[in-house]
Design a protein around this motif. Structure first.
Motif, short mmCIF file in Angstrom:
data_model
loop_
_atom_site.label_atom_id
_atom_site.label_comp_id
_atom_site.label_asym_id
_atom_site.label_seq_id
_atom_site.Cartn_x
_atom_site.Cartn_y
_atom_site.Cartn_z
N THR A 25 0.83 -1.20 0.00
CA THR A 25 0.00 0.00 0.00
C THR A 25 0.87 1.26 0.00
O THR A 25 2.07 1.20 0.26
CB THR A 25 -0.91 0.04 1.24
OG1 THR A 25 -0.10 0.22 2.41
CG2 THR A 25 -1.73 -1.24 1.37
N GLN A 26 0.24 2.37 -0.28
CA GLN A 26 0.95 3.65 -0.28
C GLN A 26 1.55 3.94 1.09
O GLN A 26 2.66 4.47 1.20
CB GLN A 26 -0.03 4.77 -0.66
CG GLN A 26 0.61 6.13 -0.84
CD GLN A 26 1.50 6.21 -2.06
OE1 GLN A 26 2.72 6.35 -1.95
NE2 GLN A 26 0.90 6.12 -3.23
N GLN A 27 0.86 3.56 2.17
CA GLN A 27 1.34 3.80 3.52
C GLN A 27 2.42 2.80 3.95
O GLN A 27 3.15 3.05 4.91
CB GLN A 27 0.19 3.71 4.53
CG GLN A 27 -0.90 4.74 4.35
CD GLN A 27 -0.40 6.15 4.60
OE1 GLN A 27 -0.60 7.05 3.79
NE2 GLN A 27 0.27 6.34 5.72
N GLY A 28 2.49 1.68 3.26
CA GLY A 28 3.42 0.64 3.68
C GLY A 28 2.89 -0.19 4.83
O GLY A 28 3.61 -1.00 5.42
N THR A 29 1.62 0.00 5.16
CA THR A 29 0.96 -0.75 6.23
C THR A 29 -0.41 -1.19 5.74
O THR A 29 -0.92 -0.68 4.74
CB THR A 29 0.79 0.11 7.50
OG1 THR A 29 -0.08 1.22 7.18
CG2 THR A 29 2.12 0.63 8.00
N LEU A 30 -1.02 -2.11 6.46
CA LEU A 30 -2.40 -2.48 6.19
C LEU A 30 -2.95 -3.22 7.40
O LEU A 30 -2.20 -3.72 8.24
CB LEU A 30 -2.53 -3.33 4.93
CG LEU A 30 -2.06 -4.78 4.93
CD1 LEU A 30 -2.58 -5.48 3.66
CD2 LEU A 30 -0.54 -4.88 4.95
#
Length: 414
Positions: A336-341
């Motif tokens: 993801t863009q945030q690097g988290t999910l």
């Protein structure tokens, strides 16, 4: 010149921080579906492969005794798998201490034992030896060997138990005596295996629309619930899925499943990063800045807290009550863009292998930049992402293994 070196290092990091080569499961046996062929028991005094234990074709040379006071003691990790009985006659917990590779193979074998003989568990009679009870240069002194039986001590099962150990991926298996089977593995420094990080196909993510979707059905461009920041204090946001770093719907993997007091359970492969509290924590508390750190799934332990989602805009800490190991079908690693999910209502990193989420997120900056320029980053089909494949050569050139999961990087890999 400095810029060129920096870019090379960055790209090299990106390769090693993604699920490459062996996908999400380390070593032989993890990425293969259980064979349907008839298994042939190992004969008494037979060993497999048919070479000496401490040769390159088996578990490799002896590297020196590990003691509690030695620097190498940090190479050992305890195995608290409830599906394995540890004899622990010394009452020191030594039999539970082993290298990560030995632990992973033993956990895989425990599943095979329960599948073949319902109600029977794997039993370890000897593990790491710190008291000098074995022969000179025994791999027991390095936590790389175990002596095993079944929990019912039915010696009629031991020939097949040895075969199951071979199938589980031990690098050398010996039907040594009528009372036990001896198994050993290569050192984590020399093993030719790579490990990435993935979730099982049935894991669920939360969509911006409010519904949920299995990770196997997720597609780039969809927005899923994620952490706004890696410290957990910034709350939850919806973040676009840019690509899949690995996507394999048919493979079978070994997953660590974290059970939480609040109810959610998260399954992920050994080298995947997730966010946990620094120590024991207060159930139901909201995270504050600096509360969380990232650890490998195989290093998470009961008493630590993970971040659990509450609705779509809040999250709270919940204690890990148990860590189990199981097989699952499908291996998926969305970026993801945030690097988290948030997967199955538990917050996790998108990254694996390296011990620091922020470093991993930095290393994937070029892929996020490419997506920003073109609106695409590839990774729509099955298999390893092209970014990882291109960076393979660079990664092996510029990085050492000091910061990586024990089974995530191999010297002279593959």
């Amino acid at each position: 010149m400095l810029l060129s070196t920096l870019v090379t290092y960055l790209l090299g990091c990106a390769f090693l921080l993604s699920p490459v080569s062996e996908g999400c499961g380390p070593g032989r046996g993890y990425g293969k579906r259980r064979s349907t062929r008839k298994l042939v028991p190992i004969a008494y005094k037979q060993f497999s492969p048919n070479v000496a234990e401490k040769t390159l074709g088996a578990s490799g040379r002896y590297e020196g005794k590990i003691t509690r006071n030695s620097e190498r003691f940090k190479e050992l990790t305890p195995n608290y798998n409830p599906d394995i009985i540890f004899k622990d006659e010394e009452n020191t917990g030594a039999d539970r201490m082993m290298t990560q590779r030995c632990k992973d193979k033993l956990n895989s074998l425990a599943i095979s034992v329960m599948n073949l003989w319902p109600g029977v568990r794997l039993r370890v009679t000897e593990g790491w030896d710190e008291d000098g009870h074995h022969s000179e240069e025994s791999l027991h002194y390095e936590g790389r060997a175990v002596d095993i039986t079944t929990s019912d001590r039915d010696r009629n099962k031991y020939a097949m138990l040895a075969r199951l150990a071979v199938e589980a991926g031990f690098d050398w298996v010996y039907y040594e005596s009528k009372a036990h089977i001896h198994c050993s593995v290569k050192s984590d420094h020399s093993v030719a295996a790579k490990s990435g990080g993935c979730f099982p196909g049935e894991a669920l993510v939360t969509l911006e629309s409010g519904g949920t979707k299995s990770i196997s059905d997720l597609r780039p461009g969809e927005r899923v619930l994620a952490l706004a920041g890696s410290d957990g204090a910034a709350g939850l946001v919806y973040s676009e899925v840019l690509a899949f770093l690995d996507r394999d719907p048919s493979t079978w993997k070994l997953f660590y499943t974290l059970h939480t007091r609040a109810g959610p359970r998260l399954s992920l492969t050994a080298a995947h990063l997730l966010f946990v509290s620094e120590g024991n924590c207060s159930e139901g508390a909201e995270p504050s800045q600096g509360t969380l750190k990232t650890v490998y799934a195989s290093h998470a332990s009961p008493g630590q807290c993970v971040l659990v989602s509450q609705g779509h805009g809040a999250a709270f800490l919940s204690q890990i009550t148990r860590v189990a190991v199981r097989e699952g079908r499908g291996a998926f690693a969305p970026l993801t863009q945030q690097g988290t999910l948030v997967v199955d209502h538990v917050a996790a990193s998108c990254y694996a292998v390296v011990d620091q989420h922020s470093l991993a997120h930095w290393a994937f900056w070029p892929l996020r930049l490419l997506h920003g320029w073109t609106g695409a980053a590839g990774g729509h089909g099955d298999g390893i992402h092209w970014y990882s494949r291109i960076l393979h050569w660079l990664g092996r050139k510029v990085l050492d293994s000091g910061r990586f999961h024990p089974l995530g990087v191999a010297q002279g890999a593959r």
